[in-house]
Motif scaffolding. Sequence first.
Motif, mmCIF file in Angstrom:
data_model
loop_
_atom_site.group_PDB
_atom_site.id
_atom_site.type_symbol
_atom_site.label_atom_id
_atom_site.label_comp_id
_atom_site.label_asym_id
_atom_site.label_seq_id
_atom_site.Cartn_x
_atom_site.Cartn_y
_atom_site.Cartn_z
ATOM 1 N N GLY A 11 82.774 72.709 5.347
ATOM 2 C CA GLY A 11 81.748 73.715 5.549
ATOM 3 C C GLY A 11 82.113 74.658 6.677
ATOM 4 N N ALA A 12 81.792 75.931 6.499
ATOM 5 C CA ALA A 12 82.062 76.941 7.523
ATOM 6 C C ALA A 12 81.065 78.085 7.353
ATOM 7 C CB ALA A 12 83.492 77.456 7.401
ATOM 8 N N ASP A 13 80.950 78.897 8.371
ATOM 9 C CA ASP A 13 80.100 80.088 8.343
ATOM 10 C C ASP A 13 80.969 81.320 8.531
ATOM 11 O OD1 ASP A 13 77.504 78.787 8.250
ATOM 12 O OD2 ASP A 13 77.886 78.180 10.314
ATOM 13 N N TRP A 14 80.492 82.443 8.015
ATOM 14 C CA TRP A 14 81.175 83.719 8.186
ATOM 15 C C TRP A 14 80.228 84.678 8.889
ATOM 16 C CZ3 TRP A 14 85.501 85.978 8.733
ATOM 17 C CH2 TRP A 14 85.665 87.340 8.517
ATOM 18 N N TYR A 15 80.700 85.279 9.972
ATOM 19 C CA TYR A 15 79.920 86.245 10.731
ATOM 20 C C TYR A 15 80.529 87.630 10.512
ATOM 21 C CZ TYR A 15 78.382 81.890 12.834
ATOM 22 O OH TYR A 15 77.892 80.622 13.019
ATOM 23 N N PRO A 16 79.977 88.397 9.576
ATOM 24 C CA PRO A 16 80.609 89.666 9.209
ATOM 25 C C PRO A 16 80.675 90.701 10.329
ATOM 26 C CG PRO A 16 78.536 89.355 8.021
ATOM 27 C CD PRO A 16 78.801 88.102 8.781
ATOM 28 N N LEU A 17 79.704 90.718 11.216
ATOM 29 C CA LEU A 17 79.740 91.728 12.284
ATOM 30 C C LEU A 17 80.920 91.542 13.227
ATOM 31 C CD1 LEU A 17 75.940 92.046 13.176
ATOM 32 C CD2 LEU A 17 77.355 93.604 11.823
ATOM 33 N N THR A 18 81.269 90.284 13.489
ATOM 34 C CA THR A 18 82.389 90.009 14.398
ATOM 35 C C THR A 18 83.655 89.592 13.650
ATOM 36 O OG1 THR A 18 81.675 87.711 14.643
ATOM 37 C CG2 THR A 18 80.854 89.311 16.273
ATOM 38 N N GLN A 19 83.533 89.426 12.320
ATOM 39 C CA GLN A 19 84.666 89.000 11.488
ATOM 40 C C GLN A 19 85.211 87.651 11.954
ATOM 41 O OE1 GLN A 19 86.168 91.235 8.698
ATOM 42 N NE2 GLN A 19 83.985 91.575 8.931
ATOM 43 N N GLU A 20 84.306 86.739 12.330
ATOM 44 C CA GLU A 20 84.704 85.420 12.822
ATOM 45 C C GLU A 20 84.196 84.314 11.914
ATOM 46 O OE1 GLU A 20 84.951 86.080 17.603
ATOM 47 O OE2 GLU A 20 82.989 85.590 16.761
ATOM 48 N N VAL A 21 84.895 83.198 11.973
ATOM 49 C CA VAL A 21 84.527 82.010 11.210
ATOM 50 C C VAL A 21 83.928 80.987 12.168
ATOM 51 C CG1 VAL A 21 85.402 80.136 9.753
ATOM 52 C CG2 VAL A 21 86.427 82.408 9.590
ATOM 53 N N GLY A 22 82.815 80.378 11.766
ATOM 54 C CA GLY A 22 82.231 79.260 12.497
ATOM 55 C C GLY A 22 82.526 77.986 11.731
ATOM 56 N N TYR A 23 82.834 76.925 12.413
ATOM 57 C CA TYR A 23 83.322 75.712 11.761
ATOM 58 C C TYR A 23 82.324 74.564 11.776
ATOM 59 C CZ TYR A 23 87.667 78.236 12.220
ATOM 60 O OH TYR A 23 88.636 79.197 12.136
ATOM 61 N N GLU A 24 81.052 74.838 12.044
ATOM 62 C CA GLU A 24 80.054 73.787 12.181
ATOM 63 C C GLU A 24 79.228 73.642 10.905
ATOM 64 O OE1 GLU A 24 77.917 73.180 16.013
ATOM 65 O OE2 GLU A 24 76.200 73.703 14.751
ATOM 66 N N SER A 25 79.169 72.412 10.371
ATOM 67 C CA SER A 25 78.385 72.128 9.185
ATOM 68 C C SER A 25 78.190 70.622 9.066
ATOM 69 C CB SER A 25 79.111 72.649 7.940
ATOM 70 O OG SER A 25 78.399 72.302 6.778
ATOM 71 N N LEU A 26 77.036 70.204 8.564
ATOM 72 C CA LEU A 26 76.789 68.772 8.368
ATOM 73 C C LEU A 26 77.816 68.135 7.443
ATOM 74 C CD1 LEU A 26 72.903 68.580 8.075
ATOM 75 C CD2 LEU A 26 74.328 67.571 9.844
ATOM 76 N N ILE A 27 78.277 68.890 6.456
ATOM 77 C CA ILE A 27 79.241 68.336 5.492
ATOM 78 C C ILE A 27 80.562 67.935 6.160
ATOM 79 C CG2 ILE A 27 80.294 70.531 4.821
ATOM 80 C CD1 ILE A 27 80.291 69.501 1.929
ATOM 81 N N ASN A 28 80.812 68.442 7.362
ATOM 82 C CA ASN A 28 82.072 68.153 8.050
ATOM 83 C C ASN A 28 82.103 66.789 8.739
ATOM 84 O OD1 ASN A 28 82.967 70.668 7.242
ATOM 85 N ND2 ASN A 28 82.379 71.649 9.150
ATOM 86 N N ILE A 29 80.993 66.092 8.800
ATOM 87 C CA ILE A 29 80.991 64.758 9.405
ATOM 88 C C ILE A 29 81.656 63.803 8.422
ATOM 89 C CG2 ILE A 29 79.582 62.869 10.306
ATOM 90 C CD1 ILE A 29 77.474 64.998 11.050
ATOM 91 N N ARG A 30 82.871 63.361 8.748
ATOM 92 C CA ARG A 30 83.690 62.553 7.848
ATOM 93 C C ARG A 30 84.358 61.409 8.588
ATOM 94 N NH1 ARG A 30 85.890 66.445 3.811
ATOM 95 N NH2 ARG A 30 84.136 67.819 3.522
ATOM 96 N N PRO A 31 83.668 60.323 8.841
ATOM 97 C CA PRO A 31 84.293 59.205 9.564
ATOM 98 C C PRO A 31 85.588 58.706 8.912
ATOM 99 C CG PRO A 31 81.936 58.881 9.421
ATOM 100 C CD PRO A 31 82.271 60.066 8.552
ATOM 101 N N ARG A 32 85.652 58.699 7.590
ATOM 102 C CA ARG A 32 86.875 58.225 6.915
ATOM 103 C C ARG A 32 88.063 59.138 7.156
ATOM 104 N NH1 ARG A 32 84.648 56.157 1.055
ATOM 105 N NH2 ARG A 32 83.422 54.433 1.877
ATOM 106 N N GLN A 33 87.808 60.391 7.483
ATOM 107 C CA GLN A 33 88.877 61.353 7.755
ATOM 108 C C GLN A 33 88.992 61.635 9.254
ATOM 109 O OE1 GLN A 33 87.468 63.948 4.194
ATOM 110 N NE2 GLN A 33 89.406 64.788 4.887
ATOM 111 N N ASN A 34 88.418 60.773 10.064
ATOM 112 C CA ASN A 34 88.451 60.915 11.522
ATOM 113 C C ASN A 34 87.868 62.232 11.998
ATOM 114 O OD1 ASN A 34 89.584 58.372 12.056
ATOM 115 N ND2 ASN A 34 91.597 59.154 11.491
#
Length: 60
Positions: A11-34
């Motif tokens: 999961g990621a977010d896109w901020y069009p005004l700054t053309q930046e990517v945010g990397y925070e999302s609940l789907i990213n919690i993955r204990p099996r993938q550390n």
Amino acid sequence: MEASKQVDIWGADWYPLTQEVGYESLINIRPRQNNRSMDIQDPTIRERVAEIVKNLLGGL
């Protein structure tokens, strides 16, 4: 069309005004993938996510 593998979905977010990517999302919690945080912690995965997002949405 093949189904996506869970290990390849992030999961990621896109901020069009700054053309930046945010990397925070609940789907990213993955204990099996550390990845025990909502942030994508692996720099290689972060770089690949940013590349894909910018190719698809950059300039919007």
